[in-house]
Design a protein around this motif. Structure first.
Motif, PDB file in Angstrom:
ATOM      1  N   CYS A 244       0.805  -1.228   0.000  1.00 28.05           N
ATOM      2  CA  CYS A 244       0.000   0.000   0.000  1.00 28.05           C
ATOM      3  C   CYS A 244       0.835   1.273   0.000  1.00 28.05           C
ATOM      4  O   CYS A 244       0.286   2.371   0.153  1.00 28.05           O
ATOM      5  CB  CYS A 244      -0.951  -0.011   1.198  1.00 28.05           C
ATOM      6  N   GLY A 245       2.157   1.137  -0.151  1.00 27.95           N
ATOM      7  CA  GLY A 245       2.961   2.345  -0.281  1.00 27.95           C
ATOM      8  C   GLY A 245       2.628   3.109  -1.544  1.00 27.95           C
ATOM      9  O   GLY A 245       2.696   4.341  -1.572  1.00 27.95           O
ATOM     10  N   THR A 246       2.246   2.412  -2.599  1.00 28.89           N
ATOM     11  CA  THR A 246       1.837   3.046  -3.850  1.00 28.89           C
ATOM     12  C   THR A 246       0.394   3.519  -3.704  1.00 28.89           C
ATOM     13  O   THR A 246      -0.490   2.723  -3.396  1.00 28.89           O
ATOM     14  CB  THR A 246       1.954   2.051  -5.021  1.00 28.89           C
ATOM     15  N   LYS A 247       0.163   4.804  -3.912  1.00 29.73           N
ATOM     16  CA  LYS A 247      -1.143   5.401  -3.618  1.00 29.73           C
ATOM     17  C   LYS A 247      -2.006   5.548  -4.874  1.00 29.73           C
ATOM     18  O   LYS A 247      -1.498   5.627  -5.990  1.00 29.73           O
ATOM     19  CB  LYS A 247      -0.959   6.786  -2.976  1.00 29.73           C
ATOM     20  N   GLU A 248      -3.310   5.588  -4.643  1.00 29.93           N
ATOM     21  CA  GLU A 248      -4.241   5.912  -5.721  1.00 29.93           C
ATOM     22  C   GLU A 248      -4.778   7.310  -5.506  1.00 29.93           C
ATOM     23  O   GLU A 248      -5.363   7.605  -4.450  1.00 29.93           O
ATOM     24  CB  GLU A 248      -5.412   4.931  -5.778  1.00 29.93           C
ATOM     25  N   GLY A 249      -4.545   8.171  -6.483  1.00 32.40           N
ATOM     26  CA  GLY A 249      -5.057   9.538  -6.402  1.00 32.40           C
ATOM     27  C   GLY A 249      -6.133   9.770  -7.430  1.00 32.40           C
ATOM     28  O   GLY A 249      -7.326   9.645  -7.167  1.00 32.40           O
ATOM     29  N   CYS A 250      -5.712  10.059  -8.664  1.00 27.49           N
ATOM     30  CA  CYS A 250      -6.672  10.435  -9.705  1.00 27.49           C
ATOM     31  C   CYS A 250      -7.218   9.241 -10.476  1.00 27.49           C
ATOM     32  O   CYS A 250      -8.270   9.336 -11.084  1.00 27.49           O
ATOM     33  CB  CYS A 250      -5.999  11.396 -10.678  1.00 27.49           C
ATOM     34  N   ALA A 251      -6.502   8.123 -10.496  1.00 29.75           N
ATOM     35  CA  ALA A 251      -6.869   6.941 -11.299  1.00 29.75           C
ATOM     36  C   ALA A 251      -6.979   7.264 -12.781  1.00 29.75           C
ATOM     37  O   ALA A 251      -7.728   6.643 -13.512  1.00 29.75           O
ATOM     38  CB  ALA A 251      -8.171   6.322 -10.791  1.00 29.75           C
TER      39      ALA A 251
END
Length: 510
Positions: A36-43
């Motif tokens: 989960c270090g890699t984040k989802e922002g705008c997709a």
């Protein structure tokens, strides 16, 4: 018959079933591996919070590729949120967790990018920080690899660092401390990315069969196989970098049907220059394609650096941008002005079509069932000293934004008269197309202000632009005329103005 997607993760081979081909790398990381270090922002590949690094064998890339080369592999930053899992086959995936180098919790040494962001207070809410870290880690690796071969190599300047970070969005901290961190990071030699042994592992993966699920996903590895597949399955969706169709999945929840991935077709990953043309294959990334164009037409540099952000340019393809046919695409105006042709293929048959004739109507093109774009070819006669090529982009945001108006110009003067002119605009009609009236007003005329005004008047009759959220019709008409004036000011026979003085860019110079 089916075969899984095989790639390296945390330095180990993994096999993922190919039965959900539009599952994104980000979904797999967060939901399947709890990374989960890699984040989802705008997709949608816009904010960069999900930036990861993909490593592959450099010999599979075209000569002059802009991927970072280090330890025998080639690295690219890409957006995990719109990257489909099958595109990782035969490659290695690195995320922010890899920067710990496998050390036990509490004993890790921070990567220079991480340490510099801490020291320079480059994070506030921190949501975007993993993406910045991964982009900066690639920049750091590139610089260190360069210094390995040239110890006196200079570090990138602040402007170049800002360009590298153009695909990462920060709304809290702002960019000053992040750029401070980037500069501080470059003074540190280690630790570096965990690339040791990756090359041998990637070589071992080459023998693995391409992922496939009959009736769902296909990953051909040569042009002949692709041609047969496309002829047999004309309704299948062709996917290269998925920087457009990825949003159909993440934003519109659209099923894509049967997919054919192009990224492993060796013949489509080539850039070839002959005595008469520059050929760019359909799977060549935007970054590599634009670098090849700029090497021959330096004035196109501005369009290269502002065409999306680096994670999109390292994934998407130039031919994909052309085939998409968007009236606001930034690739078609430039290439139409340069006189580009598309090489189209259906089975064993090939045909050529001028790019300007490819677009029939809004989002409609001249492809026949079972046909695909094999390459785009740009004639090299525009390299002559009497030719000038320019590209211009007007958007609300400097970096990583969609154009309100874009333009591609090619002009040849004989003495002080206009011998040839090709003016193509995007954002002005249902398709990208040439300004026939303005061109006619220029041909054979002295390249004077009076001729410019006549061409601008004709330009107003060439297009009937729409008003939308990006710009009004009046703004588009005025901007199109102003861009034509830029061309005149920078190429007029007497007292021309350097093109860089006609652009507004508040970014600190490199």
């Amino acid at each position: 018959m089916s075969a899984p997607i095989r790639f390296l993760f945390r330095g180990q081979p993994v096999a993922v079933p190919a039965d959900t081909p539009t599952r994104t790398v980000l979904q797999w990381l967060r939901e399947d591996r709890q990374a989960c270090g890699t984040k989802e922002g705008c997709a949608e590949g816009d904010c960069g919070a999900c930036t990861v690094l993909v490593a592959e064998l450099p010999e599979t890339l075209p000569e002059g590729s802009q991927a970072v080369r280090s330890a025998g592999v080639a690295l690219r930053p890409v957006n995990a949120c719109i990257r489909f899992l099958p595109s990782l086959h035969g490659k290695a995936l690195l995320t922010v967790e890899d920067l710990a180098g496998g050390a036990p919790a509490g004993t890790q040494t921070l990567h220079p990018a991480q340490q510099a962001l801490v020291d320079c207070h480059g994070a506030q809410c921190g949501f975007c920080t993993p993406g910045f870290v991964m982009t900066l880690a690639a920049v750091h690796e590139a610089h260190q690899a360069h210094q390995d071969n040239n110890p006196t190599a200079c570090a990138p300047g602040r402007g170049a660092l800002a360009d590298a970070l153009a695909g990462n969005l920060c709304r809290c901290t702002g960019y000053r401390p992040i750029l401070d961190a980037a500069q501080q990071m470059l003074a540190q030699t280690g630790p570096r990315l965990p690339l040791a042994g990756l090359r041998d592992q990637l070589l071992a993966l080459q023998a693995a069969p391409a992922p496939s699920v009959e009736g769902l996903v296909h990953v051909p590895r040569d042009l002949a196989s692709l041609a047969r597949l496309r002829a047999d399955k004309p309704e299948a969706r062709l996917v290269a970098g998925a920087t457009d169709v990825g949003l159909w999945v993440t934003k519109q929840m659209r099923p894509l049907g049967e997919l054919i991935f192009l990224g492993d077709v060796a013949e489509l990953r080539r850039i070839e220059a002959t005595a008469t043309a520059l050929r760019i294959g359909a799977a060549v990334t935007l970054e590599d394609a634009w670098a090849a164009l700029v090497a021959r037409w330096p004035a196109l540099h501005e369009m290269h650096r502002r065409f999306a952000g680096p994670p999109v340019r390292h994934a998407g393809t130039l031919v994909g941008n052309l085939a998409n046919g968007s009236p606001i695409g930034d690739g078609p105006p430039v290439l139409i002005a340069l006189g580009a042709e598309l090489l189209l293929r259906r089975g064993e048959a090939q045909r050529r079509l001028p790019l300007q004739d490819f677009y029939l109507d809004y989002m409609k093109n001249a492809l026949q069932p079972g046909e695909f774009v094999e390459a785009v070819e740009v004639p090299l006669q525009t390299l002559g000293a009497s030719w000038v090529a320019q590209a211009h982009k007007i958007s609300k945001r400097l970096d990583c934004d969609i154009s309100a108006v874009s333009a591609g110009f090619a002009l040849r003067l004989e003495g002080e008269r206009v011998a040839e002119a090709r003016l193509a605009y995007g954002g002005m009609a249902a398709t990208v197309r040439r300004a026939a009236g303005a061109e006619a007003a220029l041909l054979g005329q002295p390249w004077t202000e009076a001729t410019l005004r006549a061409a601008q008047a004709a330009l107003a009759r060439d297009y009937t632009p729409l008003t939308d959220l990006r710009a009004s019709a009046d703004y588009r008409r005025a901007t199109a005329a102003a861009l034509l004036e830029r061309l005149w000011l920078s190429t007029r026979p007497h007292d021309p103005v350097p093109l860089e003085q006609l652009r507004v860019d508040l970014r600190t110079p490199a």
